[in-house]
Design an enzyme around this catalytic site. Structure first.
Site, PDB file in Angstrom:
ATOM      1  CD  GLU A  50      -1.630  -2.355   1.818  1.00  0.00           C
ATOM      2  OE1 GLU A  50      -2.507  -3.180   2.102  1.00  0.00           O
ATOM      3  OE2 GLU A  50      -0.399  -2.567   2.021  1.00  0.00           O
ATOM      4  CG  HIS A  54      18.307   3.810  -8.702  1.00  0.00           C
ATOM      5  ND1 HIS A  54      19.506   3.473  -9.289  1.00  0.00           N
ATOM      6  CD2 HIS A  54      17.689   2.649  -8.411  1.00  0.00           C
ATOM      7  CE1 HIS A  54      19.596   2.151  -9.343  1.00  0.00           C
ATOM      8  NE2 HIS A  54      18.525   1.633  -8.823  1.00  0.00           N
TER       9      HIS A  54
END
Length: 753
Positions: free
Chosen positions: A16, A692
């Protein structure tokens, strides 16, 4: 208190936090909604611990991105360039983690490195003469009070001052000693605030103590804590270590005024010997790391009891995990496709809470029923041994690990065979795994998309990206790995001996989660794994197509390994399987083969004195076994990322690859000095930009990076590439970044022609 844990996964049962945070980054979710999701995860974690009767569930182990970055925020160790952005606290936090690029702002992220010997990545702190350390206890206190509203009393945790100073980078001639007084003040303030709020325990994590310590290190540690602990009143302090033993610092710890000391009895090979030799004070509590926080197999209760039986009888101890449970998945209850016979052997984070509960019943209440139940999982043979494979490994000789001819001769042969330009450009392998690709893969998995339709979809994607690479002038192409869900899981799914989960996700960094496969039995390669797609890709272009494989050490290190055989034996099984794939790729006409060993360092013992006998003596030969039989014309590449490699440069050279690419952009190319000092022979591709971060490097930025590389490495030894695979990036930013990379390489190539 009889049971404890060091930390719990913070991603949520169904990731989540990942999905909410990524929506927040895209401005599809408000900060208020993101914080609501975070609160729900925290409360769920505390309730799970309370249900397992953990007396003081851990608070402040939650993080939006990284616990070391959280400590930077606690200390106000925020570089001025981020403070000057004038963003709110959370936006500044994420800018430090990911960088930020807008029309008016362009700031790079802080460096990222592997967290000791794990696949978790932390954000490296930066300290300078401008850094003004000033503790902000709000986040820690809010977490404590939030739990109290749910009726749960917690033990807050944070990274300790010593580990923080050891991990930090220093600029403008700053030194660790410059921050001793301000760090002492910050942690004393925290202790004072906790005391005012009637907090019973504070956990301070000092994993750096399991590294080799010299006299200066121990003096720094003592100096920090002698002053900090003077502030201790009613709040007790647990000094927590993990990932190894504290053989150099044990007596120092005993002499300081800690109320509890956490020791690792899983990876800490000397922890038991230290207690046997020096004892343990009656006025301190031993937080005993007996339940493995890094692997998913059930705890063998009898082995745990055997360790406890060797302690002096007067020790007051608490049963704990060996490290934070953030390194294992949340729960096996999400796994509906594995048989119960298999699941019975596993314990994820939630189940490890239950293991502590059962050990508590056995150790402190004499309940032998749990012991009897547990014993049945460790009797008899869980799998049938592959005798032919074992014999094949037993008959390996030194010649099986040596490639011929020598590196210098191969280099000349490959130069003639491949005819690549100076400063050849390539990528590390993967291209963006877009929503379209993930939807198609899932539809195929659910049989909603036929094999033929899915294959045609993949062919179209591969062809599109080959065309793009040709258009911008990339020299050595890749097919993009669109058929692969993960660089380890993909291979595991095609090897015998693995089992796979549905939702056993583990945080790697930030919002990036991985789902490590589980080594269940002996490993073989039934069929070719990548040849079909590499061959198809090569047929679409006249340029050299690079075959892409994951190496045996990385496959094992990024899996949950067996505990019934050695890591060496499992790795050699994998090496023989990957060797078969390498030779099949070569026969299919693939002239460059990249064998990624991104995780080479992860199982390396943290103490240098244990390196060769425990790891390098078999890990490096395992890689050589993979490619030792290829022709001289076939060029072997490997790739490594986001670890400290400077101290194992000779071992990396001994892998005998022809080219190695590695992360260098976030670490400021510091590894190049070590290459030069060690007369590194292998050709190198230091990453020229950070993948990244969502920012797009300019041509000029990449040119500057190339210029810095060429100051330290001969031009005919350099490849130009990003610092890692591009699967997590968006297509638009990937294409712009690679176009800039190619243009910059061409500019520098002209200078040397």
């Amino acid at each position: 208190m009889t049971t404890s844990i060091i930390g719990f996964p913070r991603i949520g049962k169904n990731r989540e936090l990942k999905f909410a945070t990524e929506k927040y980054f895209k401005h599809d979710l408000s900060q208020e909604s993101l914080e609501k999701t975070a609160k729900e995860i925290r409360i769920e974690n505390w309730n799970l611990q309370k249900q397992a009767e953990i007396e003081y569930p851990v608070s402040n182990d939650f993080s939006f991105y990284d616990q070391v970055l959280d400590t930077s925020r606690f200390l106000n160790a925020i570089p001025k360039r981020f403070q000057d952005l004038n963003l709110n606290a959370l936006e500044t936090y994420f800018a430090m983690a990911r960088g930020l690029q807008t029309e008016k702002i362009d700031v790079k992220a802080l460096p990222m490195k592997k967290w000791f010997n794990t696949n978790y990545h932390y954000i490296v702190p930066e300290l300078s003469s401008e850094t003004q350390i000033k503790a902000s206890t709000d986040q820690i206190l809010e977490s404590i009070l939030e739990a109290r509203k749910s009726g749960i009393e917690t033990r807050p945790t944070l990274v300790g001052p010593y580990t923080f100073l050891k991990l930090a980078t220093y600029t403008e001639n700053a030194r660790p000693e410059d921050f001793i007084a301000s760090f002492q003040t910050a942690y004393k303030l925290l202790l004072n605030e906790l005391d005012k709020n009637n907090v019973t325990w504070l956990q301070i994590d000092e994993p750096a103590l399991v590294l080799e310590q010299n006299d200066a290190d121990l003096e720094l540690f003592k100096t920090l804590y002698q002053e900090i602990l003077k502030e201790k009143k009613t709040t007790k302090v647990l000094l927590q270590t993990y990932f190894g033993d504290v053989r150099d610092a044990y007596l120092t710890l005993l002499a300081l005024d800690f109320d509890g000391i956490g020791l690792d009895f899983v990876e800490g090979r000397e922890s038991l010997h230290l207690i046997e030799r020096y004892g343990f004070p009656e006025n301190k509590i031993l937080f005993a790391g007996l339940v493995n926080g890094k692997n998913i197999w059930k705890n063998n209760y009898q082995k745990t009891l055997d360790i406890i039986s060797q302690w002096p009888k007067n020790i007051h101890f608490v049963l704990s995990t060996s490290c934070s449970l953030q390194h294992v998945p949340v729960t096996i209850t999400s796994e509906t496709q594995l048989s119960q016979d298999i699941l019975n052997h596993f314990a994820f984070a939630t189940e490890k809470l239950q293991e502590l509960h059962e050990l508590d019943a056995i150790v402190f209440h004499g309940n032998t029923a749990f012991l009897v139940e547990n014993e049945r999982y460790f009797t008899g043979n869980r799998i049938k041994k592959d005798d032919a494979l074992a014999q094949k490994i037993d008959h390996l000789t030194a010649l099986d690990f040596e490639r011929q001819p020598s590196f210098s001769k191969r280099l000349e042969i490959q130069k003639e065979a491949l005819k690549l330009p100076l400063l050849p450009t390539t990528t590390i392998g993967s291209f963006p795994q877009t929503k379209e690709i993930r939807v198609a893969r899932l539809a195929h998995k659910k049989n909603e998309l036929s094999d033929d339709a899915y294959e045609q979809f993949l062919k179209e994607k591969i062809t599109q990206w080959i065309k793009f690479q040709e258009e911008i002038g990339i020299d050595v192409l890749v097919h993009g790995e669109f058929e692969r869900n993960d660089m380890v899981e993909y291979f595991g799914q095609q090897l015998s001996g693995y089992v796979f989960t549905q939702k056993a996700w583990v945080q790697s960094y930030g919002t990036r989660c991985v789902k490590p496969p589980i080594v269940w039995g002996d490993i073989r390669r039934p069929n070719p794994m990548t040849v079909k797609w590499s061959k198809f890709a090569q047929e679409q272009t006249q340029k050299v197509m690079k075959g892409m494989l994951t190496g045996p050490v990385t496959i094992l290190n990024w899996s949950f390994p067996r505990e019934d055989i050695s890591l060496k034996e499992s790795t050699l099984q994998l090496a023989l399987a990957i060797q078969e794939e390498v030779l099949d790729l070569e026969r299919a006409g693939i002239r460059i083969i990249q064998i990624d060993e991104a995780a080479l360092r992860e199982k390396l013992p943290l103490r240098k004195s244990d390196w060769n006998k425990e790891y390098l003596d078999w890990a490096i030969p395992a890689f050589r076994l993979v490619h030792a039989k290829v022709k001289a014309e076939t060029q072997i590449h490997t790739h490594m990322c986001y670890s400290e490699f400077t101290d194992i440069i000779p071992a990396i050279d001994a892998m005998d690859a022809d080219v190695i690419s590695f992360e260098a952009s976030r670490s400021d190319l510091s590894i190049l000095d070590s290459l030069k000092e060690n007369h590194f022979k292998t050709l190198v591709g230091p990453g020229v930009y950070d993948i990244h971060s969502p920012r797009i490097p300019s041509v000029e930025e990449i040119e500057t990076q190339i210029e810095r590389i060429l100051e330290k490495v001969p031009v005919d030894h350099v490849w130009i590439n990003p610092d890692c695979g591009l699967k997590t990036r968006a297509s638009k930013e990937t294409k712009e970044s690679l176009a800039h990379l190619s243009e910059a390489a061409k500019t520098y190539r002209k200078k040397y022609l």
